[in-house]
Scaffold this motif. Structure first.
Motif, PDB file in Angstrom:
ATOM      1  N   ALA A  71      44.905 -30.259 180.027  1.00 44.88           N
ATOM      2  CA  ALA A  71      45.214 -31.436 179.205  1.00 44.88           C
ATOM      3  C   ALA A  71      46.539 -31.253 178.488  1.00 44.88           C
ATOM      4  O   ALA A  71      46.903 -30.143 178.096  1.00 44.88           O
ATOM      5  N   LEU A  72      47.237 -32.362 178.324  1.00 44.30           N
ATOM      6  CA  LEU A  72      48.476 -32.434 177.560  1.00 44.30           C
ATOM      7  C   LEU A  72      48.285 -33.492 176.484  1.00 44.30           C
ATOM      8  O   LEU A  72      47.607 -34.493 176.713  1.00 44.30           O
ATOM      9  N   GLY A  73      48.893 -33.288 175.328  1.00 48.08           N
ATOM     10  CA  GLY A  73      48.816 -34.292 174.277  1.00 48.08           C
ATOM     11  C   GLY A  73      50.072 -34.271 173.429  1.00 48.08           C
ATOM     12  O   GLY A  73      50.737 -33.244 173.309  1.00 48.08           O
ATOM     13  N   TYR A  74      50.408 -35.413 172.877  1.00 47.59           N
ATOM     14  CA  TYR A  74      51.516 -35.507 171.933  1.00 47.59           C
ATOM     15  C   TYR A  74      51.116 -36.489 170.860  1.00 47.59           C
ATOM     16  O   TYR A  74      50.158 -37.261 171.033  1.00 47.59           O
ATOM     17  N   ASN A  75      51.811 -36.470 169.727  1.00 48.38           N
ATOM     18  CA  ASN A  75      51.454 -37.369 168.637  1.00 48.38           C
ATOM     19  C   ASN A  75      51.920 -38.785 168.958  1.00 48.38           C
ATOM     20  O   ASN A  75      53.062 -38.999 169.343  1.00 48.38           O
ATOM     21  N   GLY A  76      50.985 -39.714 168.830  1.00 50.79           N
ATOM     22  CA  GLY A  76      51.294 -41.102 169.122  1.00 50.79           C
ATOM     23  C   GLY A  76      50.077 -41.984 168.891  1.00 50.79           C
ATOM     24  O   GLY A  76      49.006 -41.516 168.523  1.00 50.79           O
ATOM     25  N   PHE A  77      50.276 -43.254 169.133  1.00 50.33           N
ATOM     26  CA  PHE A  77      49.187 -44.212 168.958  1.00 50.33           C
ATOM     27  C   PHE A  77      48.209 -44.138 170.130  1.00 50.33           C
ATOM     28  O   PHE A  77      48.547 -43.645 171.208  1.00 50.33           O
ATOM     29  N   ALA A  78      47.020 -44.635 169.907  1.00 47.99           N
ATOM     30  CA  ALA A  78      45.990 -44.648 170.944  1.00 47.99           C
ATOM     31  C   ALA A  78      46.418 -45.542 172.111  1.00 47.99           C
ATOM     32  O   ALA A  78      47.292 -46.415 171.952  1.00 47.99           O
ATOM     33  N   VAL A  79      45.800 -45.313 173.239  1.00 46.69           N
ATOM     34  CA  VAL A  79      46.071 -46.118 174.435  1.00 46.69           C
ATOM     35  C   VAL A  79      45.881 -47.600 174.096  1.00 46.69           C
ATOM     36  O   VAL A  79      44.906 -47.978 173.443  1.00 46.69           O
ATOM     37  N   GLY A  80      46.823 -48.423 174.486  1.00 53.08           N
ATOM     38  CA  GLY A  80      46.738 -49.858 174.249  1.00 53.08           C
ATOM     39  C   GLY A  80      47.380 -50.317 172.949  1.00 53.08           C
ATOM     40  O   GLY A  80      47.503 -51.508 172.707  1.00 53.08           O
ATOM     41  N   ILE A  81      47.756 -49.380 172.099  1.00 52.33           N
ATOM     42  CA  ILE A  81      48.429 -49.724 170.842  1.00 52.33           C
ATOM     43  C   ILE A  81      49.926 -49.545 171.052  1.00 52.33           C
ATOM     44  O   ILE A  81      50.396 -48.480 171.437  1.00 52.33           O
ATOM     45  N   GLU A  82      50.673 -50.614 170.799  1.00 48.19           N
ATOM     46  CA  GLU A  82      52.107 -50.606 171.057  1.00 48.19           C
ATOM     47  C   GLU A  82      52.866 -49.729 170.057  1.00 48.19           C
ATOM     48  O   GLU A  82      52.566 -49.734 168.863  1.00 48.19           O
ATOM     49  N   ASP A  83      53.845 -48.989 170.568  1.00 45.85           N
ATOM     50  CA  ASP A  83      54.699 -48.136 169.732  1.00 45.85           C
ATOM     51  C   ASP A  83      55.798 -48.976 169.092  1.00 45.85           C
ATOM     52  O   ASP A  83      56.982 -48.794 169.376  1.00 45.85           O
ATOM     53  N   LYS A  84      55.421 -49.857 168.210  1.00 44.92           N
ATOM     54  CA  LYS A  84      56.404 -50.717 167.548  1.00 44.92           C
ATOM     55  C   LYS A  84      57.149 -49.929 166.483  1.00 44.92           C
ATOM     56  O   LYS A  84      56.574 -49.097 165.789  1.00 44.92           O
ATOM     57  N   GLU A  85      58.439 -50.221 166.378  1.00 44.68           N
ATOM     58  CA  GLU A  85      59.292 -49.507 165.433  1.00 44.68           C
ATOM     59  C   GLU A  85      58.801 -49.652 164.000  1.00 44.68           C
ATOM     60  O   GLU A  85      58.824 -48.697 163.223  1.00 44.68           O
ATOM     61  N   ASP A  86      58.318 -50.854 163.629  1.00 47.17           N
ATOM     62  CA  ASP A  86      57.844 -51.055 162.256  1.00 47.17           C
ATOM     63  C   ASP A  86      56.591 -50.230 161.970  1.00 47.17           C
ATOM     64  O   ASP A  86      56.377 -49.780 160.855  1.00 47.17           O
TER      65      ASP A  86
END
Length: 171
Positions: A63-78
Motif C-alpha cells: 500500500a501507498l498513501g499520501y496526505n489528501g482528501f478522501a476519494v471523490g472529494i475535490e482538491d480545491k484550492e480554497d
C-alpha cells in the motif's frame, strides 16, 4: 541495541527508547523510504507533503498513501488553504493503512515528510503493524514534532519498533 533519546516537547522532556537499527537500514528499507518520499510529492497540500509505504511481512509493498482528501472529494484550492483542512484531510499513514487492510498486520510502515502524529500512531497500532521507519525529526520545534513525541510514546507502550533513519526529512 536500544538507545535512550531525549526529545523536547514544549517545557517537558521525554525519554524514549529508540532502536539504533534504523541508522543502518538495508537497501530495501532505503528503497521503501525513498518510495515514501516520492509518494509524498503526490499530495496537493501546499504546506505538507507526507508519504507512507506499507510492506508486508515478506517485504512486499502492499500500500501507498499520501496526505489528501478522501476519494471523490475535490482538491480545491480554497479547501487546502482553509482552517478546517486538517479536519477534512486523511493523513498519509491513515490512507496507507486503509488501503492495506488486514494485509498490514505484522508489516512495516515507512513514513516521510512529517513526524507521525498520535492519531496515526493509534491507527498504526490497531492495524497490527509491528515496525515504523522514518527519517530523523527536523530540529525545528512544531506542533507536529510534539505530536510525534507522543506517537513514539504510544509505539513504545504498544511494543512496536520505531526506527529513525540517519537522514532528516530535508535531505
Amino acid at each position: 541495541m536500544a538507545v535512550t533519546a531525549r526529545l523536547e516537547c514544549r517545557e517537558h522532556f521525554l525519554e524514549v527508547n529508540l532502536s539504533t537499527e534504523g541508522l543502518m537500514l538495508d537497501k530495501w528499507d532505503k528503497r521503501r523510504l525513498g518510495l515514501a518520499k516520492f509518494v509524498a510529492e503526490w499530495s496537493k497540500d501546499p504546506n505538507a507533503k507526507v508519504g507512507a509505504v506499507i510492506a508486508d511481512t515478506l517485504g512486499r509493498v502492499i500500500a501507498l498513501g499520501y496526505n489528501g482528501f478522501a476519494v471523490g472529494i475535490e482538491d480545491k484550492e480554497d479547501r487546502l488553504g482553509c482552517d478546517d483542512k486538517l479536519a477534512m484531510i486523511l493523513h498519509a499513514e491513515e490512507n496507507a493503512v486503509l488501503i492495506a487492510g488486514e494485509r498490514a498486520r505484522g508489516g512495516t510502515i515507512y513514513v516521510f515528510g512529517k513526524p507521525t502524529c498520535a492519531k496515526c500512531a493509534a491507527v498504526i497500532i490497531q492495524s497490527g503493524i509491528k515496525r515504523i521507519v522514518s527519517p530523523c525529526f527536523d530540529d525545528r520545534p512544531s506542533k507536529w514534532t510534539e505530536l510525534g513525541v507522543l506517537a513514539i510514546t504510544l509505539f513504545s507502550e504498544a511494543g512496536i519498533d520505531f526506527e529513525l533513519h540517519g537522514q532528516s526529512n530535508s535531505d
